[in-house]
Write a protein that holds these residues in place. Structure first.
Motif, mmCIF file in Angstrom:
data_model
loop_
_atom_site.group_PDB
_atom_site.id
_atom_site.type_symbol
_atom_site.label_atom_id
_atom_site.label_comp_id
_atom_site.label_asym_id
_atom_site.label_seq_id
_atom_site.Cartn_x
_atom_site.Cartn_y
_atom_site.Cartn_z
ATOM 1 N N GLU A 1 51.306 44.784 52.291
ATOM 2 C CA GLU A 1 51.432 44.101 53.583
ATOM 3 C C GLU A 1 50.751 42.739 53.639
ATOM 4 O OE1 GLU A 1 50.177 47.077 56.393
ATOM 5 O OE2 GLU A 1 51.815 48.420 55.821
ATOM 6 N N ARG A 2 50.292 42.225 52.509
ATOM 7 C CA ARG A 2 49.754 40.863 52.470
ATOM 8 C C ARG A 2 50.920 39.895 52.414
ATOM 9 N NH1 ARG A 2 44.394 40.568 49.942
ATOM 10 N NH2 ARG A 2 43.423 42.530 50.516
ATOM 11 N N THR A 3 50.794 38.825 53.139
ATOM 12 C CA THR A 3 51.857 37.812 53.124
ATOM 13 C C THR A 3 51.542 36.664 52.181
ATOM 14 O OG1 THR A 3 50.865 36.723 55.031
ATOM 15 C CG2 THR A 3 52.611 38.350 55.467
ATOM 16 N N VAL A 4 50.286 36.605 51.713
ATOM 17 C CA VAL A 4 49.889 35.536 50.796
ATOM 18 C C VAL A 4 48.725 36.032 49.945
ATOM 19 C CG1 VAL A 4 48.261 34.434 52.400
ATOM 20 C CG2 VAL A 4 49.371 33.060 50.645
ATOM 21 N N LEU A 5 48.690 35.555 48.720
ATOM 22 C CA LEU A 5 47.553 35.752 47.824
ATOM 23 C C LEU A 5 47.104 34.361 47.419
ATOM 24 C CD1 LEU A 5 45.706 37.629 46.195
ATOM 25 C CD2 LEU A 5 47.460 37.672 44.403
ATOM 26 N N ASN B 1 56.027 48.529 50.103
ATOM 27 C CA ASN B 1 55.346 47.877 51.232
ATOM 28 C C ASN B 1 54.718 46.532 50.866
ATOM 29 O OD1 ASN B 1 55.994 50.046 52.951
ATOM 30 N ND2 ASN B 1 54.172 51.157 52.299
ATOM 31 N N MET B 2 55.246 45.899 49.845
ATOM 32 C CA MET B 2 54.741 44.583 49.441
ATOM 33 C C MET B 2 55.579 43.494 50.104
ATOM 34 S SD MET B 2 52.087 44.903 47.531
ATOM 35 C CE MET B 2 51.994 43.238 46.917
ATOM 36 N N GLU B 3 54.910 42.407 50.434
ATOM 37 C CA GLU B 3 55.568 41.253 51.037
ATOM 38 C C GLU B 3 55.744 40.117 50.025
ATOM 39 O OE1 GLU B 3 56.515 41.089 54.361
ATOM 40 O OE2 GLU B 3 55.823 43.138 54.687
ATOM 41 N N ILE B 4 54.981 40.180 48.938
ATOM 42 C CA ILE B 4 54.984 39.093 47.953
ATOM 43 C C ILE B 4 55.238 39.643 46.560
ATOM 44 C CG2 ILE B 4 53.458 37.576 49.270
ATOM 45 C CD1 ILE B 4 51.110 38.613 47.615
ATOM 46 N N SER B 5 55.763 38.801 45.685
ATOM 47 C CA SER B 5 55.930 39.157 44.280
ATOM 48 C C SER B 5 54.594 38.967 43.554
ATOM 49 C CB SER B 5 56.992 38.268 43.626
ATOM 50 O OG SER B 5 58.247 38.483 44.234
ATOM 51 N N LEU B 6 54.443 39.667 42.441
ATOM 52 C CA LEU B 6 53.193 39.609 41.687
ATOM 53 C C LEU B 6 53.454 39.664 40.190
ATOM 54 C CD1 LEU B 6 51.159 42.279 43.693
ATOM 55 C CD2 LEU B 6 50.802 39.807 43.779
ATOM 56 N N ASP B 7 52.529 39.116 39.412
ATOM 57 C CA ASP B 7 52.412 39.411 37.995
ATOM 58 C C ASP B 7 51.406 40.552 37.893
ATOM 59 O OD1 ASP B 7 54.135 37.348 37.312
ATOM 60 O OD2 ASP B 7 52.587 36.091 36.373
ATOM 61 N N ILE B 8 51.669 41.533 37.036
ATOM 62 C CA ILE B 8 50.790 42.692 36.883
ATOM 63 C C ILE B 8 50.358 42.774 35.421
ATOM 64 C CG2 ILE B 8 50.539 45.181 37.251
ATOM 65 C CD1 ILE B 8 53.001 45.019 39.128
ATOM 66 N N ILE B 9 49.044 42.928 35.214
ATOM 67 C CA ILE B 9 48.477 42.897 33.866
ATOM 68 C C ILE B 9 47.602 44.130 33.656
ATOM 69 C CG2 ILE B 9 47.052 41.564 32.265
ATOM 70 C CD1 ILE B 9 47.659 39.126 34.242
ATOM 71 N N TRP B 10 47.907 44.919 32.616
ATOM 72 C CA TRP B 10 47.116 46.103 32.267
ATOM 73 C C TRP B 10 46.123 45.700 31.180
ATOM 74 C CZ3 TRP B 10 51.933 46.306 34.200
ATOM 75 C CH2 TRP B 10 52.245 47.314 35.122
ATOM 76 N N ILE B 11 44.864 46.121 31.348
ATOM 77 C CA ILE B 11 43.767 45.713 30.452
ATOM 78 C C ILE B 11 43.022 46.962 29.993
ATOM 79 C CG2 ILE B 11 41.653 44.330 30.300
ATOM 80 C CD1 ILE B 11 42.838 42.868 32.918
ATOM 81 N N ASN B 12 42.752 47.064 28.701
ATOM 82 C CA ASN B 12 42.050 48.249 28.202
ATOM 83 C C ASN B 12 40.537 48.117 28.346
ATOM 84 O OD1 ASN B 12 41.173 46.682 26.002
ATOM 85 N ND2 ASN B 12 42.633 47.590 24.573
ATOM 86 N N ALA B 13 39.813 49.155 27.935
ATOM 87 C CA ALA B 13 38.354 49.180 28.082
ATOM 88 C C ALA B 13 37.668 48.099 27.255
ATOM 89 C CB ALA B 13 37.818 50.561 27.695
#
Length: 162
Positions: A65-69, A91-103
């Protein structure tokens, strides 16, 4: 007391005063560090300030529900152990890049420009390797920073209080 002794005392006092001044300046600099109470990650020398989602409720809500990051900001999801954590854009309002990071702090998987879910069922994004952290940032950040698998991510969590 001869001149030599006076000079030695003078320079000793001068040295002590100078030392106290230098120590005080270093202490003030450390105390005024603008990053000392901020949570951030560093990727390819770029600082990204992050909100941290640690509890199950925080991770479930995420950036919904965020309209801006804001630029140079993101959300870091922190898990208690490594696993293959799936994400979706419900329920997202914006597109995102998603990054998975290990330990170890290395990128193990990423998705560019994940779009908000507009119809059910929502697409899920699942990594191909275990991760301890997942970072959501504005679309285009992966390309802008040249992120790829095994890119090192430095994570600094200095303020976990709400």
């Amino acid at each position: 007391m001869n001149d030599k002794q006076r000079m030695l005392i003078f320079f000793s006092i001068l040295f002590i005063i100078f030392s106290v001044f230098i120590i005080n300046e270093f202490r003030n600099t450390a105390m005024n560090d603008p990053l000392q109470d901020k949570n951030f990650v560093v990727i390819n020398e770029k600082i990204i300030f992050v909100e941290v989602a640690i509890t199950p409720l925080e991770r479930q809500k995420g950036l919904m529900e965020r309209t801006v990051l804001e630029e140079d900001n993101g959300m870091l999801f922190v898990f208690s152990e490594e696993g293959e954590y799936s994400f979706w854009m419900k329920n997202m309002e914006i597109s995102l890049d998603i990054i998975w990071i290990n330990a170890e702090g290395n990128v193990v998987y990423y998705v560019k420009n994940a779009s908000p879910c507009v119809q059910s069922p929502c697409q899920t994004y699942s990594p191909t390797a275990d991760a301890l952290y997942v970072l959501e940032v504005n679309p285009g950040v992966i390309d802008m920073l040249g992120i790829e698998e095994n890119t090192e991510v430095v994570i600094s969590l200095n303020n976990l209080e709400k």
